[in-house]
Design a protein around this motif. Structure first.
Motif, PDB file in Angstrom:
ATOM      1  N   ASP A  61      72.438  13.380  44.481  1.00  0.00           N
ATOM      2  CA  ASP A  61      72.256  12.788  45.879  1.00  0.00           C
ATOM      3  C   ASP A  61      72.561  14.022  47.260  1.00  0.00           C
ATOM      4  N   LEU A  62      71.702  14.881  47.443  1.00  0.00           N
ATOM      5  CA  LEU A  62      71.510  16.197  47.872  1.00  0.00           C
ATOM      6  C   LEU A  62      71.639  16.412  49.151  1.00  0.00           C
ATOM      7  N   ASP A  63      71.918  15.293  49.728  1.00  0.00           N
ATOM      8  CA  ASP A  63      73.079  15.429  50.943  1.00  0.00           C
ATOM      9  C   ASP A  63      74.178  16.035  51.151  1.00  0.00           C
ATOM     10  N   ALA A  64      74.488  16.330  49.546  1.00  0.00           N
ATOM     11  CA  ALA A  64      76.410  16.856  48.035  1.00  0.00           C
ATOM     12  C   ALA A  64      75.596  17.981  48.669  1.00  0.00           C
ATOM     13  N   VAL A  65      74.550  18.884  48.325  1.00  0.00           N
ATOM     14  CA  VAL A  65      75.040  19.977  48.595  1.00  0.00           C
ATOM     15  C   VAL A  65      73.796  20.827  49.363  1.00  0.00           C
ATOM     16  N   ASN A  66      74.262  22.019  49.361  1.00  0.00           N
ATOM     17  CA  ASN A  66      73.465  23.239  50.328  1.00  0.00           C
ATOM     18  C   ASN A  66      71.763  23.016  49.419  1.00  0.00           C
ATOM     19  N   SER A  67      71.014  23.510  49.972  1.00  0.00           N
ATOM     20  CA  SER A  67      69.576  23.113  49.277  1.00  0.00           C
ATOM     21  C   SER A  67      68.676  24.540  48.599  1.00  0.00           C
ATOM     22  N   LYS A  68      69.840  25.639  48.519  1.00  0.00           N
ATOM     23  CA  LYS A  68      69.866  26.378  47.933  1.00  0.00           C
ATOM     24  C   LYS A  68      70.367  26.705  46.585  1.00  0.00           C
ATOM     25  N   ILE A  69      69.573  26.240  45.615  1.00  0.00           N
ATOM     26  CA  ILE A  69      71.402  26.069  44.185  1.00  0.00           C
ATOM     27  C   ILE A  69      70.645  27.011  43.305  1.00  0.00           C
ATOM     28  N   VAL A  70      71.355  27.629  41.988  1.00  0.00           N
ATOM     29  CA  VAL A  70      71.205  28.095  41.261  1.00  0.00           C
ATOM     30  C   VAL A  70      71.520  27.110  39.992  1.00  0.00           C
ATOM     31  N   TYR A  71      70.724  27.953  39.070  1.00  0.00           N
ATOM     32  CA  TYR A  71      70.333  27.722  37.783  1.00  0.00           C
ATOM     33  C   TYR A  71      70.417  28.542  36.362  1.00  0.00           C
ATOM     34  N   GLU A  72      72.478  28.787  36.206  1.00  0.00           N
ATOM     35  CA  GLU A  72      72.462  29.970  35.781  1.00  0.00           C
ATOM     36  C   GLU A  72      73.435  29.124  34.473  1.00  0.00           C
ATOM     37  N   GLY A  73      73.892  30.898  32.686  1.00  0.00           N
ATOM     38  CA  GLY A  73      74.417  29.977  32.349  1.00  0.00           C
ATOM     39  C   GLY A  73      75.891  30.793  32.447  1.00  0.00           C
ATOM     40  N   VAL A  74      76.843  30.224  32.772  1.00  0.00           N
ATOM     41  CA  VAL A  74      78.417  30.679  32.327  1.00  0.00           C
ATOM     42  C   VAL A  74      78.948  30.529  31.712  1.00  0.00           C
ATOM     43  N   GLU A  75      80.600  30.942  31.603  1.00  0.00           N
ATOM     44  CA  GLU A  75      81.343  31.079  30.224  1.00  0.00           C
ATOM     45  C   GLU A  75      81.912  30.005  30.355  1.00  0.00           C
ATOM     46  N   PRO A  76      82.274  29.640  29.174  1.00  0.00           N
ATOM     47  CA  PRO A  76      82.938  28.258  29.021  1.00  0.00           C
ATOM     48  C   PRO A  76      84.078  27.733  30.150  1.00  0.00           C
ATOM     49  N   ASP A  77      85.212  28.845  30.223  1.00  0.00           N
ATOM     50  CA  ASP A  77      86.256  28.975  30.711  1.00  0.00           C
ATOM     51  C   ASP A  77      86.505  28.820  32.608  1.00  0.00           C
ATOM     52  N   ASN A  78      85.285  29.254  32.863  1.00  0.00           N
ATOM     53  CA  ASN A  78      84.689  29.830  34.096  1.00  0.00           C
ATOM     54  C   ASN A  78      83.795  29.028  35.317  1.00  0.00           C
ATOM     55  N   ILE A  79      83.460  27.368  34.163  1.00  0.00           N
ATOM     56  CA  ILE A  79      83.398  26.709  34.987  1.00  0.00           C
ATOM     57  C   ILE A  79      84.204  25.254  35.545  1.00  0.00           C
ATOM     58  N   ARG A  80      84.221  25.036  36.151  1.00  0.00           N
ATOM     59  CA  ARG A  80      85.600  24.209  37.102  1.00  0.00           C
ATOM     60  C   ARG A  80      84.498  23.066  37.789  1.00  0.00           C
ATOM     61  N   PHE A  81      85.708  21.402  37.735  1.00  0.00           N
ATOM     62  CA  PHE A  81      84.294  20.765  38.887  1.00  0.00           C
ATOM     63  C   PHE A  81      85.023  19.277  37.418  1.00  0.00           C
ATOM     64  N   ILE A  82      84.971  18.251  38.801  1.00  0.00           N
ATOM     65  CA  ILE A  82      85.133  16.770  38.492  1.00  0.00           C
ATOM     66  C   ILE A  82      83.920  16.250  37.986  1.00  0.00           C
ATOM     67  N   PRO A  83      84.154  15.819  36.280  1.00  0.00           N
ATOM     68  CA  PRO A  83      83.307  15.257  35.977  1.00  0.00           C
ATOM     69  C   PRO A  83      82.649  13.824  36.268  1.00  0.00           C
ATOM     70  N   LEU A  84      81.580  13.231  36.680  1.00  0.00           N
ATOM     71  CA  LEU A  84      81.392  11.829  36.963  1.00  0.00           C
ATOM     72  C   LEU A  84      81.731  11.354  35.783  1.00  0.00           C
ATOM     73  N   GLY A  85      82.434  10.540  36.758  1.00  0.00           N
ATOM     74  CA  GLY A  85      83.695   9.172  36.478  1.00  0.00           C
ATOM     75  C   GLY A  85      85.285   9.615  35.531  1.00  0.00           C
ATOM     76  N   GLU A  86      85.283  11.064  35.803  1.00  0.00           N
ATOM     77  CA  GLU A  86      86.588  10.726  35.844  1.00  0.00           C
ATOM     78  C   GLU A  86      88.045  11.501  37.009  1.00  0.00           C
ATOM     79  N   SER A  87      88.650  11.653  37.106  1.00  0.00           N
ATOM     80  CA  SER A  87      89.676  12.042  38.251  1.00  0.00           C
ATOM     81  C   SER A  87      90.041  13.685  38.355  1.00  0.00           C
ATOM     82  N   GLU A  88      89.827  14.237  37.733  1.00  0.00           N
ATOM     83  CA  GLU A  88      90.814  15.590  37.637  1.00  0.00           C
ATOM     84  C   GLU A  88      89.379  16.721  37.446  1.00  0.00           C
TER      85      GLU A  88
END
Length: 565
Positions: free
Chosen positions: A141-168
């Motif tokens: 859903d594009l309306d949920a984010v900014n139109s300027k997007i970044v695609y990059e490689g990030v260290e696993p422990d520095n990635i944090r978000f709520i995955p689809l289908g999860e609550s935490e």
């Protein structure tokens, strides 16, 4: 063949015509789509795997509208300039280097439309995308984010978000270990120091390709504007999948907009909607189908199948191919659609003018004779899988590892490589039958696969025969007697024999046979270390013959074209 579920009401709404179910069944059958079940409003359809554009209601409706004459000819897709951009960082290039994207605006979605979209996404993942290994698709859903997007490689422990289908909220490493999608696809990225991450410039995460989306950008029936991201290791396939999805969503009232893709060393806009052309001879089409169409009639059939068609000159039609038709590789593919547009039900069967008689392939007859001879010698045939493990093929046989055809993502290590010889499989079979009375005499006729860089598929298949005798008094002479009898019965009257030094056999009790410098067989007594590895208590004498080579040599020597059984 892929199976999909569609709603009858939704499909007929997309068609723009209410068609009775029985009539719809007949139309679907004409486009190689079979109704295998109906439950209420739900229809279960089985399709040919060569038409990924028909893995959703939208694609099926687009084809049927042409077939029934509601909308014919090539559909041109308007692509507008968009304001969304994706900046690709160097850190992701070593993990999943390619990304393309598009925005579809002003969509009119309902629950069934969302279900069809998710079904199409998953079916593409399982088929063309090779279970996300080559390509993965994200829908946001594009309306949920900014139109300027970044695609990059990030260290696993520095990635944090709520995955689809999860609550935490979870880290990248936790996502791979604790979510169903993470566990299913962790092998695609877990070996890298960084994981791919798609986020906007304000830090809001869209997805961690190719694993899972963020719950933030979940597509629902209220979504009006969708961002499609396609990432992968196959750039061409990324573009093809994007075009297929974008053109499908247009059927839901959407408008395609470009996304600016900014790499460190290049810049482009996607999608790139193109309409490749191919010329089709009227004579060629008529000869293949067995009918007599005029140029105009050929053109009409192509228009019904949603192509663009222009008569260049008498007997030749220029065909414009839709951007979603990934299956059109040769004029014969166009001829198939001409036959569908004409109507398979209108084709009349014709008895051939000449009689033809089928017969067994010569190599098949040869292999059947080998089997009969082995049974006559008192051996029992066994059938092992062509797939095996490195442990059985190398470790247990006390030989060094060598290049073999491997499965990239095996479900089980027991079936992870293709066998290069048959004897290990026979010893493994014997190890599971130690409780059976002795002597045990078994054989197998089967295929072995060897690496061959000179061939297009980098591998060659050989037909081989292996036999094993397991008994307290089994010896080299027993294997030799069976092999010699077999060769003489097949018509091989002269061969040479040399001593063989091989770690799988007892030194001094193994040999190889050759004809005109072509090694055709090995035989010997199995090394006690190998027997111990397979938990075998009795000696084993065995041989393995290269039937493909023997067959070719016999044909060249005896100059016959058919080996009698």
């Amino acid at each position: 063949m892929p199976t999909i579920s569609v709603s009858y009401e939704d499909l007929t709404d997309l068609l723009g015509v209410k068609i009775p179910l029985d009539k719809l069944n007949d139309l679907l059958f004409l486009v190689k789509c079979e109704v295998v079940g109906v439950k209420g409003d739900e229809m279960i359809l089985e399709l040919n795997a060569d038409r990924p554009d028909m893995l959703s209601s939208e694609g099926i409706a687009r084809v049927l509208r042409g077939l029934i004459g509601v909308e014919v000819g090539l559909k041109k897709y308007l692509v507008l300039e968009g304001d969304v951009s994706i900046t690709v960082k160097p850190s992701v290039l070593k993990v999943r280097p390619f990304i393309v994207s598009s925005v579809i605006r002003n969509l009119r979605l309902n629950d069934e439309a969302v279900r069809q979209l998710m079904q199409l996404q998953e079916k593409l993942h399982l088929t063309y995308c090779r279970n996300r290994r080559k390509v993965s698709i994200g829908l946001h859903d594009l309306d949920a984010v900014n139109s300027k997007i970044v695609y990059e490689g990030v260290e696993p422990d520095n990635i944090r978000f709520i995955p689809l289908g999860e609550s935490e909220e979870k880290t990248g490493r936790q996502i791979l270990k604790e979510t169903p999608k993470g566990r299913a696809y962790s092998h695609l990225i877990e070996s890298f120091d960084v994981y791919p991450l798609l986020h906007d410039i304000e830090g809001r995460v869209l997805s961690m390709p190719p694993i899972i989306n963020s719950i933030l950008t979940t597509v629902t029936q209220n979504t009006k504007n969708i961002l499609i991201d396609v990432t992968g290791t196959d750039e061409k396939l990324c573009h093809l999948m994007l075009n297929l999805l974008a053109t499908d969503l247009v059927e839901r009232g959407g408008t395609i907009e470009t996304v600016q893709i900014k790499y460190p060393n290049k810049f482009f806009k996607s999608p790139s909607i193109e309409y490749p052309t191919m010329n089709l001879s009227t004579k060629y089409a008529n000869e293949l189908i067995g009918i007599n169409l005029t140029d105009k009639e050929l053109q009409e059939c192509l228009l019904k199948m949603r192509y663009g068609a222009h008569i260049l000159r008498e007997g030749l039609v220029e065909v414009q191919i839709p951007p979603y038709r990934l299956d059109i590789l040769h004029p014969v593919d166009l001829v198939e659609d001409v036959a569908i547009g004409y109507g398979y039900d209108k084709l009349e069967p014709v008895i051939p003018f000449t009689k033809t008689f089928g017969r067994e392939l010569e190599i098949s007859s040869f292999l059947r004779k080998v089997r009969d001879l082995m049974v006559g010698l008192g051996f029992q045939e066994v059938l092992n899988y062509t797939m095996t493990s490195k442990e059985v093929l190398f470790t247990n046989m006390e030989v060094e590892f060598e290049r073999v055809v491997e499965v990239q993502n095996p479900l089980s290590k027991e079936y992870s490589v293709l066998r290069t010889w048959l004897i290990p499989g026979l010893l493994n079979f014997l190890s599971f039958n130690r409780h059976t009375s002795y002597p045990q005499k078994i054989f197998e006729c089967g295929t072995a696969v060897l690496i061959d860089e000179s061939l297009p598929n980098k591998a060659k298949m050989l037909e081989k025969l292996a036999a094993a005798i397991c008994d307290h008094k089994a010896g080299y002479e027993d294997a030799q007697a069976a092999l010699y009898y077999l060769l003489k019965a097949l018509g091989v009257n002269k061969w040479s024999i040399e001593r063989l030094l091989h770690p799988s056999f007892i030194e001094g009790r193994a040999a190889y046979l050759s004809i005109n410098d072509h090694v055709i067989a090995i035989l010997g007594e199995v090394n006690p270390k190998v027997l111990q590895n397979f938990h075998l208590e009795n000696p084993v004498a065995t041989f393995e013959a290269d039937l493909s080579t023997i067959f070719k040599l016999l044909k060249s020597i005896n100059s016959y074209s058919y080996i009698p059984s």
